[in-house]
Design an enzyme around this catalytic site. Sequence first.
Site, PDB file in Angstrom:
ATOM      1  N   LYS A  96       0.858  -1.189   0.000  1.00 19.56           N
ATOM      2  CA  LYS A  96       0.000   0.000   0.000  1.00 19.56           C
ATOM      3  C   LYS A  96       0.882   1.222   0.000  1.00 19.56           C
ATOM      4  O   LYS A  96       2.007   1.180   0.511  1.00 19.56           O
ATOM      5  CB  LYS A  96      -0.874   0.021   1.260  1.00 19.56           C
ATOM      6  CG  LYS A  96      -2.078   0.907   1.137  1.00 19.56           C
ATOM      7  CD  LYS A  96      -3.159   0.159   0.405  1.00 19.56           C
ATOM      8  CE  LYS A  96      -4.473   0.874   0.390  1.00 19.56           C
ATOM      9  NZ  LYS A  96      -5.538  -0.070   0.006  1.00 19.56           N
TER      10      LYS A  96
HETATM   11  N1  GLU Z   1      -7.186   0.123  -3.357  1.00 16.73           N
HETATM   12  C1  GLU Z   1      -7.985  -1.028  -3.665  1.00 16.73           C
HETATM   13  C2  GLU Z   1      -8.057  -1.949  -2.460  1.00 16.73           C
HETATM   14  O1  GLU Z   1      -7.880  -1.536  -1.336  1.00 16.73           O
HETATM   15  C3  GLU Z   1      -7.533  -1.706  -4.945  1.00 16.73           C
HETATM   16  C4  GLU Z   1      -6.143  -2.237  -4.939  1.00 16.73           C
HETATM   17  C5  GLU Z   1      -5.691  -2.749  -6.295  1.00 16.73           C
HETATM   18  O2  GLU Z   1      -6.505  -2.827  -7.195  1.00 16.73           O
HETATM   19  O3  GLU Z   1      -4.520  -3.072  -6.406  1.00 16.73           O
HETATM   20  O4  GLU Z   1      -8.389  -3.097  -2.578  1.00 16.73           O
END
Ligand code: GLU
Length: 406
Positions: A96
């Site tokens: 993240k």
């Molecule tokens: N930000 C989204 C999540 O928390 C998508 C992450 C992604 O598609 O890599 O799942």
Amino acid sequence: MMSRFKIASEALGLDEEVYNVLKSPAKQVTVSLPITMDDGSIRVFEGHRVIHSTILGPSKGGVRFDPGVNINEVKALAAWMTWKCAVVDIPYGGAKGGVCCNPREMSSGERERLTRAYTQSMIEIFGPDRDIPAPDMGTGPREMAWMMDAYSRTQGMTVNSVVTGKPLVLGGSLGRTEATGRGVMVTALAAMGKLKINPYNATGAVQGFGNVGSYAALLLEERGMKIISVSDISGAYYNENGIDINKAILYREGNNGSLEGFDGAERIEGSELLTLEVDVLIPAAMEDVITIKNVADIKAKLIVEGANGPTSAKADKIINEKGIIVVPDILANAGGVTVSYFEWVQNRLGYKWTAERVNRRSDRIMKDAFEKVYKTSIEYDVPMRIAAYIVAIDKVAKTYKYRGGY
Ligand code: GLU
């Protein structure tokens, strides 16, 4: 994250060694990003990228632009991505990123410079086989396009598989925008099936009317559910006869992205939405909104977590005592990363799938993941949340054992 991880590890009988490997992130990077603002001043923003694990494959996870971003939040969210990808059985680890900023108060030019500077600082981290960012709170296709371009410039060629959630013309996937909300709908219906709740007789409340909440509300309404309350940053809106979700989405689109002034419902306090008498409650906004302060007043039979971490760990116990079923975040909102995976696959194939193919395949993955977690919850006699962690940790731990360490 840690308290649930611990409970599930104990239920699973995870070795202490593997527990130690999985409990802390593999890598964390913090950068300082000096940006020239439109008025000529220079502001320094702090950005992070945390790679929790690459045991299952390249790490995957969104980048958040929000004033609340800090390293601890990013660390928890990165670990959640590892578990999320493992629950839906896609070949990714978890990561993240985030920049502490308020994108609402920044111009498009300022956001572009910040996004490009962040990407440039992470050039050694990102890569289609290393770490693949995506949108999260405060970012969307526009930012992903800048990231893809900034990365591609350093490689001397177009590399669209380095980021997902891109605009369609840049290699984005059909179905990606609505994917998270669609997965919430699919898992909500699967859970309602188990609880013998008929969507045509059911009511729902959805907190958050962004990408996740608005599509979850719309798709559930299309399947017969009456959505009696929705909310966004401007407040909560209530209509006992059901809100016309299409109308609310069109209103939001013509109103700078906000429901402020929406006349298809009456205005209620934002906090009231969570404690309404509904069958299904969908928190799809942010972390820690269901806490020990309000959990006693929650009346829903089913909670489907569209957001990451909307329920505090302390509230879990009371939810379980009250007999409320929770489809946990790492399962309920995994539709987004699932279609991100499809986007990456299509980019690498140089091919485009139809929306029908994307939806069919992601619905299947979400249904299978739900069934697996549901079965595990019965087998281990634990709530669905712990069951989802058990499924995920088991997969990562088994893979780790085969791969081995140093
Ligand atoms: N930000 C989204 C999540 O928390 C998508 C992450 C992604 O598609 O890599 O799942």
